[in-house]
Design a protein around this motif. Structure first.
Motif, PDB file in Angstrom:
ATOM      1  N   PRO A 187      47.463  47.158  44.272  1.00  0.00           N
ATOM      2  CA  PRO A 187      46.613  46.012  44.624  1.00  0.00           C
ATOM      3  C   PRO A 187      45.640  45.639  43.501  1.00  0.00           C
ATOM      4  O   PRO A 187      45.020  46.504  42.886  1.00  0.00           O
ATOM      5  N   ALA A 188      45.565  44.350  43.195  1.00  0.00           N
ATOM      6  CA  ALA A 188      44.613  43.817  42.210  1.00  0.00           C
ATOM      7  C   ALA A 188      44.416  42.359  42.585  1.00  0.00           C
ATOM      8  O   ALA A 188      45.302  41.751  43.185  1.00  0.00           O
ATOM      9  N   ALA A 189      43.257  41.808  42.253  1.00  0.00           N
ATOM     10  CA  ALA A 189      42.991  40.422  42.638  1.00  0.00           C
ATOM     11  C   ALA A 189      43.911  39.476  41.881  1.00  0.00           C
ATOM     12  O   ALA A 189      44.525  38.582  42.457  1.00  0.00           O
ATOM     13  N   CYS A 215      49.598  38.957  43.235  1.00  0.00           N
ATOM     14  CA  CYS A 215      48.483  38.235  42.610  1.00  0.00           C
ATOM     15  C   CYS A 215      48.031  37.103  43.542  1.00  0.00           C
ATOM     16  O   CYS A 215      48.856  36.343  44.043  1.00  0.00           O
ATOM     17  N   ALA A 216      46.721  36.983  43.759  1.00  0.00           N
ATOM     18  CA  ALA A 216      46.187  35.971  44.678  1.00  0.00           C
ATOM     19  C   ALA A 216      46.414  34.559  44.146  1.00  0.00           C
ATOM     20  O   ALA A 216      46.480  33.607  44.913  1.00  0.00           O
ATOM     21  N   GLU A 227      48.421  37.929  33.507  1.00  0.00           N
ATOM     22  CA  GLU A 227      48.660  36.579  32.997  1.00  0.00           C
ATOM     23  C   GLU A 227      47.618  35.587  33.542  1.00  0.00           C
ATOM     24  O   GLU A 227      47.074  34.780  32.803  1.00  0.00           O
ATOM     25  N   CYS A 228      47.329  35.666  34.858  1.00  0.00           N
ATOM     26  CA  CYS A 228      46.341  34.756  35.456  1.00  0.00           C
ATOM     27  C   CYS A 228      44.930  35.048  34.951  1.00  0.00           C
ATOM     28  O   CYS A 228      44.093  34.159  34.889  1.00  0.00           O
ATOM     29  N   TRP A 251      47.750  25.306  39.292  1.00  0.00           N
ATOM     30  CA  TRP A 251      47.611  25.173  40.753  1.00  0.00           C
ATOM     31  C   TRP A 251      46.435  26.036  41.214  1.00  0.00           C
ATOM     32  O   TRP A 251      45.884  26.816  40.434  1.00  0.00           O
ATOM     33  N   ASP A 252      46.051  25.889  42.497  1.00  0.00           N
ATOM     34  CA  ASP A 252      44.875  26.589  42.997  1.00  0.00           C
ATOM     35  C   ASP A 252      45.188  27.915  43.681  1.00  0.00           C
ATOM     36  O   ASP A 252      44.446  28.870  43.534  1.00  0.00           O
TER      37      ASP A 252
END
Ligand SMILES: [Zn+2]
Ligand SMILES: [Zn+2]
Length: 240
Positions: A61-63, A51-52, A67-68, A75-76
């Motif tokens: 793969p996923a951006a 997760c990014a 949860e996010c 945090w950033d």
């Protein structure tokens, strides 16, 4: 800043020459200036697909992780180059609970060899340990990992900015909700310090992210615009 153990450096050089490095995992000869052989170092699980925002390992793969997407963390961005799994977990527990500083140095070297995917922060802050735990353990594992990394990346490091205002129970045995409750109000920012707009907080292992989230919250409250979280390894459990 002169490091406390600077006088030990020539001795370490001599020691390395007299006693060749050996792999902490399999006993073979260490390579590339590290107490790990190339084969064992290659076995350490990299956290490439994640997760990014929170560095949670993802199967595809996923951006962002689920949860996010539902609830953005305080945090950033996050950077965790390894996944917490075999054989990294063995080195980490020897470092954290077995006073094995050679394992800590190997982990720090591995981290230094990873490319930083995020913009360079103005300041690096290791997660502090409470006084009582620091006395028992003898060192703060986050600070030991942060020092060589900060030196390599030429990022200023301060270990007296983020303060542990109270002791907390060990997070290991707690679930996500209990972890959040456990660290609430446990950190503070030292008064009278001019903080840059962008800082990074560093911990050894990120599990639910509760500790780093609490640190990010107090730093944002103190006026920091961007807080990134860095951890050597990310546990594959969902963020709580
Ligand atoms: Zn090995
Ligand atoms: Zn995430």
């Amino acid at each position: 800043m002169i490091r406390k153990d600077a006088w030990l450096q020539p001795w370490r050089g001599l020691q390395r020459w007299l006693l060749p490095l050996h792999c902490l995992l399999c006993g073979a000869r260490g390579e590339r200036g590290m107490d790990l052989c190339t084969a064992c170092a290659a076995e350490l699980p990299r956290n490439r697909c994640c997760c990014a925002r929170c560095a949670l390992p993802l199967p595809v793969p996923a951006a962002l992780c689920g949860e996010c997407q539902r609830h953005a963390p305080p945090w950033d961005a996050a950077w965790a180059p390894f996944r917490y799994g075999w054989p990294l977990d063995r080195l980490e527990s020897r470092f954290k609970f077995g006073r094995d500083l050679a394992a800590g140095r190997a982990l720090a070297t591995l981290w230094q060899r990873e490319d930083m995917p995020l913009p360079k922060p103005g300041l690096l802050l290791p997660v502090p340990l409470h006084r009582a735990r620091l006395r028992r353990r003898g060192y703060n594992q986050a600070l030991e990992l942060a020092r060589p990394l900060a030196r390599q990346l030429a990022v200023p490091l301060r270990h007296d900015v983020l303060l542990r205002s109270r002791g907390t129970a060990a997070q290991t045995e707690l679930d996500a909700v209990a972890r959040r409750r456990n660290v609430r109000g446990a950190f503070a920012v030292r008064h009278g310090i001019a903080l840059p707009v962008h800082v990074a907080v560093l911990d050894d292992v990120m599990t639910t992210g509760a500790t780093l989230a609490e640190c990010a919250r107090v730093l944002k409250r103190a006026g920091v615009q961007r807080v990134d979280v860095w951890a050597l390894a990310r546990a594959p459990s969902p963020r709580g």
